[in-house]
Enzyme design. Sequence first.
Site, short mmCIF file in Angstrom:
data_model
loop_
_atom_site.label_atom_id
_atom_site.label_comp_id
_atom_site.label_asym_id
_atom_site.label_seq_id
_atom_site.Cartn_x
_atom_site.Cartn_y
_atom_site.Cartn_z
N ARG A 57 0.80 -1.22 0.00
CA ARG A 57 0.00 0.00 0.00
C ARG A 57 0.83 1.28 0.00
O ARG A 57 0.58 2.19 -0.80
CB ARG A 57 -0.92 0.07 1.24
CG ARG A 57 -2.20 -0.67 1.12
CD ARG A 57 -2.56 -1.29 2.44
NE ARG A 57 -1.58 -2.31 2.74
CZ ARG A 57 -1.69 -3.57 2.29
NH1 ARG A 57 -2.73 -3.94 1.62
NH2 ARG A 57 -0.75 -4.47 2.56
N THR A 58 1.80 1.36 0.89
CA THR A 58 2.48 2.65 1.05
C THR A 58 3.27 2.99 -0.21
O THR A 58 3.15 4.09 -0.75
CB THR A 58 3.41 2.59 2.29
OG1 THR A 58 2.67 2.09 3.38
CG2 THR A 58 3.95 3.96 2.62
N ARG A 112 11.20 3.77 3.44
CA ARG A 112 10.85 2.86 4.53
C ARG A 112 12.10 2.08 4.89
O ARG A 112 12.84 1.63 4.01
CB ARG A 112 9.75 1.89 4.10
CG ARG A 112 9.52 0.78 5.10
CD ARG A 112 8.32 -0.06 4.77
NE ARG A 112 7.08 0.68 5.00
CZ ARG A 112 5.87 0.14 4.91
NH1 ARG A 112 5.74 -1.14 4.61
NH2 ARG A 112 4.79 0.86 5.12
N HIS A 161 4.87 5.77 11.59
CA HIS A 161 4.41 5.61 10.20
C HIS A 161 3.45 6.79 9.93
O HIS A 161 2.24 6.60 9.84
CB HIS A 161 3.70 4.26 10.06
CG HIS A 161 3.44 3.83 8.66
ND1 HIS A 161 3.58 4.65 7.55
CD2 HIS A 161 3.00 2.63 8.17
CE1 HIS A 161 3.25 3.96 6.46
NE2 HIS A 161 2.91 2.74 6.82
N LYS A 188 25.17 -4.35 -0.79
CA LYS A 188 26.64 -4.42 -0.84
C LYS A 188 27.26 -3.73 0.37
O LYS A 188 28.47 -3.55 0.45
CB LYS A 188 27.15 -3.73 -2.11
CG LYS A 188 26.60 -4.29 -3.40
CD LYS A 188 27.07 -3.43 -4.57
CE LYS A 188 26.18 -3.61 -5.77
NZ LYS A 188 26.34 -2.52 -6.75
N1 CP Z 1 -0.28 0.04 5.81
C1 CP Z 1 0.93 -0.27 5.27
O1 CP Z 1 1.95 0.30 5.63
O2 CP Z 1 0.88 -1.25 4.33
P1 CP Z 1 2.14 -1.74 3.49
O3 CP Z 1 3.09 -2.41 4.44
O4 CP Z 1 1.59 -2.68 2.46
O5 CP Z 1 2.77 -0.51 2.88
#
Ligand code: CP
Length: 312
Positions: free
Chosen positions: A56-57, A106, A134, A85
């Site tokens: 999603r993100t 991320r 998040h 590496k």
């Molecule tokens: N909600 C969320 O962070 O989903 P993903 O891990 O799929 O990005």
Amino acid sequence: MQGNKIRNLISITDLSVDEIEGLIETANDIEKNPEKYQDACAHKQLATLFFEPSTRTRLSFESAMLSLGGQVLGFSSANSSSASKGESVSDTVRTVGNYADIIAMRHPKEGAPVIAAQRTVVPIINAGDGGHFHPTQTLTDLLTISRKKGRLSDMTIGLCGDLKFGRTVHSLIEATLRYKNIKYVLISPDELRLPDYMTDKLNEAGADYEEITSLEEAMPKLDILYMTRVQRERFFNEEDYVRLKDTYILTPEKLRNAKKDLVIMHPLPRVNEISVRVDDDERACYFYQTLCGKHIRMALILFLLGIKVKEA
Ligand code: CP
């Protein structure tokens, strides 16, 4: 934007309540008038640097930038980048800052986006750092709540599951502490209780909260039920994960005592914690949340790039 200062989004508190309200307004306008925004980011590039898996993100960020007329580049796993590496986050980000106008990243290590923000002159968006924060999921959650409830204050929020490592839970609490008359019901096994640094924040703010283990006991009080996954990837020990993973499974039977206008949320991905039999309940909003995620990320990209879209 204030002057020419680069703005990053590392924690949800990097945005004021007024700025969040502005993002929600923009996201709602984007939903109503998408054509107004279709070229807003022409010739701009978003890099998505994902050192941890995501559906999603990452894809909502990419879809958001493409819908704004911009372009995207990046990688979806550490293995397909030079991190494999041994390259540091600092060096990766410093490099990518030469290729893109804005970076969403991320990383499994808490604090990695803070280091990244010190190493580049383009805005950094924290798309999840370990079990920490998040913030763009929280913007997504706030937009969902605002659209479903018409307000962000005066409600009881139940947070259920892995409250220890659940970064979406931590960011959502940080955000909602700034709104009036929010009560929290924290539902988790003892091993996955909210960490002390988060209960300290609740106590400092004088928040009304209770910590319980029974989802059934909490259910009738709740305006929002925020379910979370017990995250295998955060456990050091497989035995503990197996013991705790199915502690809470939301079923239609467990919803019998719930409010008629309950909003059921989950950041997704889910494993077992919400039965698929709940998906057709009109109170289930977790797939709607994923759409809200695209709208609010479009608004955020515009905001961090300092782009104002003129009225048509
Ligand atoms: N909600 C969320 O962070 O989903 P993903 O891990 O799929 O990005």
